[in-house]
Scaffold this active site. Sequence first.
Site, PDB file in Angstrom:
ATOM      1  N   PHE A  73      38.253  28.553  51.109  1.00 33.17           N
ATOM      2  CA  PHE A  73      37.843  28.275  50.741  1.00 33.17           C
ATOM      3  C   PHE A  73      38.546  27.559  49.796  1.00 33.17           C
ATOM      4  O   PHE A  73      39.309  28.432  48.386  1.00 33.17           O
ATOM      5  CB  PHE A  73      37.227  29.493  50.192  1.00 33.17           C
ATOM      6  CG  PHE A  73      35.803  30.035  49.408  1.00 33.17           C
ATOM      7  CD1 PHE A  73      34.613  28.530  50.411  1.00 33.17           C
ATOM      8  CD2 PHE A  73      34.937  30.200  48.593  1.00 33.17           C
ATOM      9  CE1 PHE A  73      33.630  28.684  49.525  1.00 33.17           C
ATOM     10  CE2 PHE A  73      34.135  30.308  48.248  1.00 33.17           C
ATOM     11  CZ  PHE A  73      33.157  29.221  47.726  1.00 33.17           C
ATOM     12  N   ASP A 110      32.820  29.193  53.266  1.00 38.06           N
ATOM     13  CA  ASP A 110      32.440  30.570  52.613  1.00 38.06           C
ATOM     14  C   ASP A 110      32.818  31.056  54.363  1.00 38.06           C
ATOM     15  O   ASP A 110      31.772  30.805  55.085  1.00 38.06           O
ATOM     16  CB  ASP A 110      31.359  30.644  52.656  1.00 38.06           C
ATOM     17  CG  ASP A 110      30.678  32.383  51.738  1.00 38.06           C
ATOM     18  OD1 ASP A 110      31.981  32.950  52.126  1.00 38.06           O
ATOM     19  OD2 ASP A 110      30.263  33.001  51.376  1.00 38.06           O
ATOM     20  N   ALA A 111      34.108  31.626  54.898  1.00 39.57           N
ATOM     21  CA  ALA A 111      34.618  32.169  55.813  1.00 39.57           C
ATOM     22  C   ALA A 111      32.796  33.438  56.321  1.00 39.57           C
ATOM     23  O   ALA A 111      32.725  33.769  57.360  1.00 39.57           O
ATOM     24  CB  ALA A 111      35.981  32.712  55.741  1.00 39.57           C
ATOM     25  N   TYR A 223      48.036  46.785  52.704  1.00 42.84           N
ATOM     26  CA  TYR A 223      49.242  47.020  52.302  1.00 42.84           C
ATOM     27  C   TYR A 223      49.052  48.496  51.884  1.00 42.84           C
ATOM     28  O   TYR A 223      47.572  48.677  51.076  1.00 42.84           O
ATOM     29  CB  TYR A 223      49.111  46.379  50.658  1.00 42.84           C
ATOM     30  CG  TYR A 223      50.379  46.467  49.643  1.00 42.84           C
ATOM     31  CD1 TYR A 223      51.398  46.076  50.345  1.00 42.84           C
ATOM     32  CD2 TYR A 223      49.768  47.265  48.766  1.00 42.84           C
ATOM     33  CE1 TYR A 223      52.880  46.716  49.709  1.00 42.84           C
ATOM     34  CE2 TYR A 223      51.281  47.563  47.954  1.00 42.84           C
ATOM     35  CZ  TYR A 223      52.189  46.981  48.138  1.00 42.84           C
ATOM     36  OH  TYR A 223      53.718  47.400  47.450  1.00 42.84           O
ATOM     37  N   TYR A 233      46.657  50.615  43.627  1.00 44.51           N
ATOM     38  CA  TYR A 233      46.003  50.033  45.407  1.00 44.51           C
ATOM     39  C   TYR A 233      45.723  51.152  46.551  1.00 44.51           C
ATOM     40  O   TYR A 233      44.579  51.201  46.828  1.00 44.51           O
ATOM     41  CB  TYR A 233      47.707  49.489  45.312  1.00 44.51           C
ATOM     42  CG  TYR A 233      47.414  48.170  46.629  1.00 44.51           C
ATOM     43  CD1 TYR A 233      46.710  47.118  46.060  1.00 44.51           C
ATOM     44  CD2 TYR A 233      47.030  48.465  47.718  1.00 44.51           C
ATOM     45  CE1 TYR A 233      46.619  45.926  47.347  1.00 44.51           C
ATOM     46  CE2 TYR A 233      46.671  47.833  48.877  1.00 44.51           C
ATOM     47  CZ  TYR A 233      45.896  46.368  48.259  1.00 44.51           C
ATOM     48  OH  TYR A 233      46.382  45.161  49.508  1.00 44.51           O
ATOM     49  N   VAL A 272      54.311  37.900  46.039  1.00 43.41           N
ATOM     50  CA  VAL A 272      53.448  37.202  44.635  1.00 43.41           C
ATOM     51  C   VAL A 272      52.813  35.732  45.889  1.00 43.41           C
ATOM     52  O   VAL A 272      53.281  35.609  46.330  1.00 43.41           O
ATOM     53  CB  VAL A 272      54.430  35.919  44.028  1.00 43.41           C
ATOM     54  CG1 VAL A 272      53.501  35.477  42.774  1.00 43.41           C
ATOM     55  CG2 VAL A 272      55.102  37.543  43.235  1.00 43.41           C
TER      56      VAL A 272
END
Length: 387
Positions: A73, A110-111, A223, A233, A272
């Site tokens: 996208f 848009d997936a 993650y 997170y 990053v």
Amino acid sequence: MIVEPRVKGFICTTAHPTGCAKNVENQIAYVKKQGTFDGPKKVLVIGASTGYGLASRITAAFGMGAATIGVMFEKEATGKRTATPGYYNTKAFEEAAAKEGLYAKSFNGDAFSADVKNEVIKTIKEDLGQVDLVIYSLAAPRRTTADGITYSSSLKTTGEPFTQKNWNLKDNTIGEATIAVATEEEIEGTVKVMGGEDWIDWIDALVEADAIADGAITTAYSYIGPKLTYPVYHEGTIGRAKQHLRESADVITGKQEAKGIRAYVSVNKALVTQASSAIPVVPLYFAVLYKVMKEKGIHEGCIEQMNRLYKEKVFDKDGVILSEDGMIRMDDWEMREDVQNEVMEIWEQINSDNILELSDVDGYWEDFYHMFGFKLDGVDYTVDVEV
Ligand code: NAI
């Protein structure tokens, strides 16, 4: 025109076409240097234009010699506005693939939508017949589901508000950030966007259309990170979504047992990317982690991670290498005890006066600028470029 970086907070609103191409070229060169390996030959990458998805696509094409279809996208250039980096990356990737006779088609849309799924599946059927590896690497702010409801993802904590050291990227000072507690609605929204529901939908649609081979593998990325960042997170809204992603892997494998399709979650290293630099507290952790891992000679970028993932952990001759939690752990070096102990020691001491000494601020910015095609060796930024 001459394209210069225009940095606003954690994003850059311009991208350099030649620099992005150079970035892709460097990643291709890295994969080629590591040598080819056996793996699937028809690969679909959803979220293929930047970060981990781009590195996965490059590994599939130039490491495994695969035909690839990529979904992304991205914005095209308009007037004096440059396109987004993923647009230039994809162009550069397609050109490099064509030069080597590798099939590569890309879909910019848009997936999450049924239209894009249908279009991609039609192309798979026409051009490749079936795919045998599906890599799901989306990082998106929002998703509109089939019933027309739009959900947004948020980066908030759960339980109690969380305050931690935070790096002010504008002036290299360290202050504090307090992360607010998410409402139930915000948790649900984040799970809808970043969880595994759409991953399941993709595999269902591929199976229904007979566009995925028996015994195919599908991967998605997660993650976890250290306790330090748990509240923002792992135990935050995004962590809830990643838990859902993990459960979705089992749902897919269970549902598709007859076809022998297996789904895996790979827990990747903190790096990053456009998605991750938006998370509070995390950039300072990156800068400290980069310093420690570089000093130990074990730092990896997206391409090193993805090449090692597919070469050594997914398509290893002994099969997929899973850890006890049932996931592939590409954060194995990040989470090493000696690495984490040193990171935590630095974290205790770091402040506005010693940030440049104790962390890899330059390394953070180097990765940041490279993402947008800036500050790459071998690119002449004084030359006019077509955007
Ligand atoms: P990124 O921002 O570099 O890449 C996101 C990709 O998704 C891009 O190709 C973008 O075009 C595409 N995309 C976004 N919305 C889309 C939509 N609606 N339709 C089609 N394509 C869309 O992000 P990054 O960091 O590479 O993230 C990929 C995955 O890796 C995510 O699941 C993320 O949580 C995970 N991950 C990231 C880590 C990091 O430190 N960066 C660490 C571990 C996992």
